[in-house]
Design an enzyme around this catalytic site. Structure first.
Site, PDB file in Angstrom:
ATOM      1  N   ASP A  49       5.835  -4.650  -7.795  1.00 59.67           N
ATOM      2  CA  ASP A  49       6.789  -4.795  -6.975  1.00 59.67           C
ATOM      3  C   ASP A  49       6.194  -4.436  -5.613  1.00 59.67           C
ATOM      4  O   ASP A  49       5.852  -3.284  -5.218  1.00 59.67           O
ATOM      5  CB  ASP A  49       7.827  -3.862  -7.025  1.00 59.67           C
ATOM      6  CG  ASP A  49       9.219  -4.197  -6.027  1.00 59.67           C
ATOM      7  OD1 ASP A  49       9.793  -5.023  -6.329  1.00 59.67           O
ATOM      8  OD2 ASP A  49       9.350  -3.233  -4.927  1.00 59.67           O
ATOM      9  N   LYS A  79       9.142  -9.495  -0.998  1.00 59.31           N
ATOM     10  CA  LYS A  79      10.394  -9.638   0.000  1.00 59.31           C
ATOM     11  C   LYS A  79      10.028  -9.952   1.228  1.00 59.31           C
ATOM     12  O   LYS A  79       9.009  -9.529   1.879  1.00 59.31           O
ATOM     13  CB  LYS A  79      10.835  -8.111   0.005  1.00 59.31           C
ATOM     14  CG  LYS A  79      10.719  -7.652  -1.531  1.00 59.31           C
ATOM     15  CD  LYS A  79      11.480  -6.210  -1.476  1.00 59.31           C
ATOM     16  CE  LYS A  79      11.289  -5.509  -3.028  1.00 59.31           C
ATOM     17  NZ  LYS A  79      10.104  -4.458  -2.656  1.00 59.31           N
ATOM     18  N   HIS A 112      14.819  -8.631   1.828  1.00 58.32           N
ATOM     19  CA  HIS A 112      14.937  -7.337   1.631  1.00 58.32           C
ATOM     20  C   HIS A 112      16.253  -6.600   1.987  1.00 58.32           C
ATOM     21  O   HIS A 112      16.492  -5.766   1.150  1.00 58.32           O
ATOM     22  CB  HIS A 112      13.700  -6.971   2.697  1.00 58.32           C
ATOM     23  CG  HIS A 112      12.743  -5.631   2.102  1.00 58.32           C
ATOM     24  ND1 HIS A 112      11.623  -5.485   2.196  1.00 58.32           N
ATOM     25  CD2 HIS A 112      13.388  -4.460   1.554  1.00 58.32           C
ATOM     26  CE1 HIS A 112      11.277  -4.427   1.745  1.00 58.32           C
ATOM     27  NE2 HIS A 112      12.398  -3.480   1.172  1.00 58.32           N
TER      28      HIS A 112
HETATM   29  N1  NAP Z   1      14.053  -3.083  -1.795  1.00 62.28           N
HETATM   30  C1  NAP Z   1      14.055  -1.981  -1.317  1.00 62.28           C
HETATM   31  O1  NAP Z   1      14.649  -1.749  -0.055  1.00 62.28           O
HETATM   32  C2  NAP Z   1      13.348  -0.524  -1.729  1.00 62.28           C
HETATM   33  C3  NAP Z   1      13.484   0.571  -1.141  1.00 62.28           C
HETATM   34  C4  NAP Z   1      12.780   1.785  -1.953  1.00 62.28           C
HETATM   35  C5  NAP Z   1      11.749   1.354  -2.534  1.00 62.28           C
HETATM   36  N2  NAP Z   1      11.628   0.239  -3.280  1.00 62.28           N
HETATM   37  C6  NAP Z   1      10.674  -0.001  -4.372  1.00 62.28           C
HETATM   38  O2  NAP Z   1      10.991   0.832  -5.468  1.00 62.28           O
HETATM   39  C7  NAP Z   1       9.781   1.552  -5.598  1.00 62.28           C
HETATM   40  C8  NAP Z   1      10.052   2.975  -6.135  1.00 62.28           C
HETATM   41  O3  NAP Z   1      10.827   3.817  -5.325  1.00 62.28           O
HETATM   42  P1  NAP Z   1      10.174   4.852  -4.302  1.00 62.28           P
HETATM   43  O4  NAP Z   1       8.786   4.563  -3.979  1.00 62.28           O
HETATM   44  O5  NAP Z   1      11.012   4.954  -3.266  1.00 62.28           O
HETATM   45  O6  NAP Z   1      10.292   6.353  -5.095  1.00 62.28           O
HETATM   46  P2  NAP Z   1      10.291   6.828  -6.452  1.00 62.28           P
HETATM   47  O7  NAP Z   1       9.814   5.733  -7.478  1.00 62.28           O
HETATM   48  O8  NAP Z   1      11.935   7.176  -6.823  1.00 62.28           O
HETATM   49  O9  NAP Z   1       9.506   8.118  -6.581  1.00 62.28           O
HETATM   50  C9  NAP Z   1       8.166   8.188  -6.236  1.00 62.28           C
HETATM   51  C10 NAP Z   1       7.871   9.547  -5.904  1.00 62.28           C
HETATM   52  O10 NAP Z   1       7.787  10.316  -7.226  1.00 62.28           O
HETATM   53  C11 NAP Z   1       6.464  10.904  -7.599  1.00 62.28           C
HETATM   54  N3  NAP Z   1       6.461  10.600  -9.149  1.00 62.28           N
HETATM   55  C12 NAP Z   1       6.376   9.418  -9.598  1.00 62.28           C
HETATM   56  N4  NAP Z   1       6.142   9.608 -10.808  1.00 62.28           N
HETATM   57  C13 NAP Z   1       6.488  10.800 -11.138  1.00 62.28           C
HETATM   58  C14 NAP Z   1       6.495  11.621 -12.226  1.00 62.28           C
HETATM   59  N5  NAP Z   1       6.189  11.346 -13.576  1.00 62.28           N
HETATM   60  N6  NAP Z   1       6.531  12.887 -12.134  1.00 62.28           N
HETATM   61  C15 NAP Z   1       6.599  13.509 -10.896  1.00 62.28           C
HETATM   62  N7  NAP Z   1       6.840  12.850  -9.822  1.00 62.28           N
HETATM   63  C16 NAP Z   1       6.439  11.582  -9.741  1.00 62.28           C
HETATM   64  C17 NAP Z   1       5.621   9.989  -6.645  1.00 62.28           C
HETATM   65  O11 NAP Z   1       4.652  10.796  -6.557  1.00 62.28           O
HETATM   66  P3  NAP Z   1       2.815  10.425  -6.691  1.00 62.28           P
HETATM   67  O12 NAP Z   1       2.616   8.952  -6.150  1.00 62.28           O
HETATM   68  O13 NAP Z   1       2.049  11.525  -6.166  1.00 62.28           O
HETATM   69  O14 NAP Z   1       2.938  10.355  -8.358  1.00 62.28           O
HETATM   70  C18 NAP Z   1       6.572   9.802  -5.425  1.00 62.28           C
HETATM   71  O15 NAP Z   1       6.542  11.018  -4.446  1.00 62.28           O
HETATM   72  C19 NAP Z   1       8.877   1.412  -4.121  1.00 62.28           C
HETATM   73  O16 NAP Z   1       7.606   1.868  -4.426  1.00 62.28           O
HETATM   74  C20 NAP Z   1       9.353   0.184  -4.145  1.00 62.28           C
HETATM   75  O17 NAP Z   1       8.686  -0.757  -4.591  1.00 62.28           O
HETATM   76  C21 NAP Z   1      12.522  -1.079  -2.796  1.00 62.28           C
END
Ligand code: NAP
Length: 275
Positions: A49, A79, A112
């Site tokens: 993604d 997006k 987006h």
């Molecule tokens: N459409 C939109 O507007 C939108 C908005 C936000 C996000 N997104 C998408 O959704 C994805 C995920 O959301 P996000 O990046 O906001 O956050 P998330 O996946 O909720 O959390 C990521 C965080 O959690 C940590 N983490 C990951 N796996 C872990 C585990 N097993 N144990 C402990 N900590 C862990 C990561 O650190 P490390 O990297 O150090 O492991 C990072 O700091 C994004 O990357 C993006 O592709 C889309």
């Protein structure tokens, strides 16, 4: 163990299959994202993604090409960013994304954010992109029920997904039901609340019971709800951990406990402010 969800594809409303877990790539750039994609492929991820605003499409494209991954074996989402919305700009934006990703098509292209003045003309471009086979499917992100209802009044095509922030702490039941009524699948972003609730005592307790981490419990909650889940990690062990969720099932009591944590805790922007 009945109905144990496997690491399989979900079928979208246009017949396209999407792997249930995708690697989130927000805030990963350069070598970090290249390494993460490589580790993820080894761990079994087939879904990535990204978005033009993430600034990593080129690196993702390079990595997939350098590793000789067959295009048809993977699922890529990108997006259109807010600055590129409107019909003409969206038509240009997809070409720039495809060029960076080094592919003729994305598997899923999303609006987006639902920009008030531009979402309709942007969606018209999305339909052209779909018809022109530059995207195998098109969808939206951050749409509220009102945005979905509005789109469904004028669109000849139903979005395949709505990618939204959704977790036990922000369980948007009405929005989920609304999307389900149109056969729009939910993609859960920030499923780990960016790590902010991994020490919640209820999540930790449930994790101990199944010998799983808090992150795995949160990912499994999304899967049990029928959502596609997009956990982000740049760490090899955590990338593997986040897809190691197909050997357990949360029972109804634990699901109810998780559902009860709903408390409007939002990590990202609130799209309901976009009229
Ligand atoms: N459409 C939109 O507007 C939108 C908005 C936000 C996000 N997104 C998408 O959704 C994805 C995920 O959301 P996000 O990046 O906001 O956050 P998330 O996946 O909720 O959390 C990521 C965080 O959690 C940590 N983490 C990951 N796996 C872990 C585990 N097993 N144990 C402990 N900590 C862990 C990561 O650190 P490390 O990297 O150090 O492991 C990072 O700091 C994004 O990357 C993006 O592709 C889309």
């Amino acid at each position: 163990m009945s109905n144990l969800i496997k690491n399989k594809d979900l079928v979208l409303n246009n017949g396209v299959e999407i792997p249930l877990i995708g690697l989130g790539t927000y805030q990963m750039r350069g070598y970090e994202v290249e390494k993460a994609v490589e580790v993820a492929l080894e761990a079994g991820y087939r879904h990535f993604d990204t978005a033009s605003i993430y600034g990593n499409e080129k690196e993702i494209g390079n990595t997939l090409r350098n590793l000789g991954v067959k295009r048809e074996d993977i699922f890529i989402t990108s997006k259109v960013w807010n600055d590129d919305q409107g019909f003409d700009n969206t038509m240009k934006a997809i070409d720039i994304s495809l060029d960076k990703l080094q592919t003729d098509y994305v598997d899923l292209y999303l609006v987006h954010w639902p920009l008030p003045d531009k979402r309709k003309s942007t969606w018209e471009a999305m339909i052209d992109i779909y018809d022109g086979r530059k995207a195998r499917s098109i969808g939206v992100s951050n749409y509220t029920s009102d945005h979905i209802e509005e789109l469904m009044k004028y669109s000849s095509i139903t979005p395949v997904v709505n990618q939204i922030e959704i977790t036990p702490f922000l369980y948007q039941k009405d929005l989920v039901s609304n999307c389900e009524s149109f056969d729009i699948k939910i993609e859960a972003y920030s499923p780990l609340l960016k790590g902010k609730k991994l020490d919640d005592p209820n999540i930790v307790k449930i994790g101990k019971k199944y010998n799983k981490s808090s992150a795995q419990v949160l990912i499994r909650w999304s899967l049990e709800k029928g959502f596609i889940v997009l956990p982000k990690s740049a760490n090899a062990d955590r990338i593997k951990e986040n897809i190691d969720v197909f050997d357990f099932e949360l029972n109804s009591e634990d699901m109810s406990l998780l559902d009860s944590l709903d408390s409007n805790i939002r990590i990202s922007w609130d799209p309901s402010e976009l009229d």
